[in-house]
Design an enzyme around this catalytic site. Structure first.
Site, PDB file in Angstrom:
ATOM      1  N   CYS A   1       0.838  -1.204   0.000  1.00 23.14           N
ATOM      2  CA  CYS A   1       0.000   0.000   0.000  1.00 23.14           C
ATOM      3  C   CYS A   1       0.875   1.257   0.000  1.00 23.14           C
ATOM      4  CB  CYS A   1      -0.972  -0.061   1.175  1.00 23.14           C
ATOM      5  SG  CYS A   1      -2.402   1.001   0.966  1.00 23.14           S
TER       6      CYS A   1
ATOM      7  N   HIS B   1      -3.563  -5.773   0.947  1.00 24.01           N
ATOM      8  CA  HIS B   1      -2.975  -6.025   2.272  1.00 24.01           C
ATOM      9  C   HIS B   1      -3.013  -7.502   2.642  1.00 24.01           C
ATOM     10  CE1 HIS B   1      -2.495  -1.855   3.675  1.00 24.01           C
ATOM     11  NE2 HIS B   1      -3.555  -1.583   2.935  1.00 24.01           N
TER      12      HIS B   1
ATOM     13  N   GLU C   1      -1.326  -8.969   4.808  1.00 27.78           N
ATOM     14  CA  GLU C   1      -1.152  -9.119   6.265  1.00 27.78           C
ATOM     15  C   GLU C   1      -2.478  -9.041   7.010  1.00 27.78           C
ATOM     16  OE1 GLU C   1      -0.597  -6.437   4.551  1.00 27.78           O
ATOM     17  OE2 GLU C   1      -0.917  -4.597   5.712  1.00 27.78           O
TER      18      GLU C   1
END
Lengths: 80, 233
Positions: free
Chosen positions: B97, B207, B209
């Site tokens: 990002c 994302h 994660e």
């Protein structure tokens, strides 16, 4: 002291959704005949010294290194 | 579902770069810690040296309030010279990002990320196609696999000139692509993530994660990190 203005604009061919939205808003306000709007940035700088040639070189370096992203933007430098 | 404990031989040493305005660093630290079994080093922007690690991550957020251009100020901070040096030596570097925006502004990846075509901030789940599964970051996926992944950004509209784009496509440097009509930002060729020519620097808008365990509602992002463990073993 030297005063300078740096103008950063999007390169031709790079889509500008913000400019397009602004153009749409102008049309909504009744401004007919606006074919295109491209949004850019203006930086006004005050530099120490009086050597305009040196200042211009310095300003171009600032554009290359930070003020413009030369992948998508052009810049111009003017001593004012 | 309980998380599997990583095997000791798989412990990966990692570092997370921290800059003012980043806000996804804690998510990234949590994911790396859970999956590798070892907490990453945290490296502040003024540091000029990064310890010996297998992976450096620049997480997401809004470094320097997105002033000037997203990632532009962050890319000029001292720590980025150290990241570039590590990247030259072949250390794995991943920007997610805002981290992707920083890597582009730092010149570690080609192209630029512009304002979303919709002009809106998008925070939703998208589908990603693993366009190249033959990288250190994607070896945990099958070629062409479609995975779920969250996105949250205002400037994810990837742009590169025609020549650069042809090179990226020709050399398999497009690693993730928005799939099934889920392109949230107008990105050229549906590009969601790219890798450098050497294959050790990855930038991606989504994302991974934030999708590593069932408490997240899915774990499709987990294989990215697990694939990296294989690299370090």
């Amino acid at each position: 002291m030297i005063k300078a203005r740096v103008t950063v604009t999007l390169k031709n061919g790079v889509l500008d959704p913000q400019g397009k939205a602004i153009g749409g808003a102008l049309a909504a306000l009744g401004f007919a005949g606006v074919d295109s709007v491209r949004q850019g940035k203006v930086f006004d700088l005050e530099l120490e010294g009086s050597d305009k040639v040196k200042a211009e070189t310095e300003l171009k370096a600032m554009c290359e290194k930070l003020l413009a992203n030369t992948v998508i933007e052009d810049y111009s430098v003017a001593i004012i | 579902m309980p998380l599997e404990e990583p095997q000791r031989s798989q412990v990966m040493k990692s570092a997370v770069i921290q800059l003012p305005g980043l806000n996804r660093d804690r998510d990234m630290i949590a994911a790396l810690t859970k999956i590798s079994g070892k907490a990453p080093h945290t490296i502040w922007q003024t540091e000029t040296e990064i310890p010996d690690v297998d992976l450096i991550v620049i997480p997401g957020g809004f470094s320097y309030g997105d002033y000037l251009r997203c990632g532009a100020i962050a890319a000029r901070m001292p720590v980025m010279a150290a990241v570039a040096e590590k990247a030259r030596k072949g250390v794995l570097v991943m920007g997610v990002c805002n981290g992707f925006q920083v890597l582009l502004e730092a010149g570690l990846l080609p192209g630029a990320l512009m304002r979303n075509a919709s002009l809106r901030f998008v925070c939703r789940e998208v589908k990603l196609e693993v366009a190249n599964a033959n990288t250190a970051f994607t070896r945990g996926y099958a070629p062409g696999q479609i995975i779920r992944c969250p996105v949250a950004h205002h400037d994810g509209n990837y742009f590169a000139d025609a020549e650069t784009l042809a090179r990226l496509e020709g050399q398999g440097q497009v690693v993730f692509r928005y799939a099934e009509g889920t392109n949230p930002n107008g990105s050229l060729d549906d590009i969601a993530g790219i890798i450098n020519e050497q294959g050790n620097v990855l930038g991606m808008m989504p994302h991974p994660e934030n999708l590593i365990e069932m408490a997240h509602g899915g774990s499709d992002g987990r294989a990215l990190f697990e694939g990296l463990l294989g690299k370090a073993a």
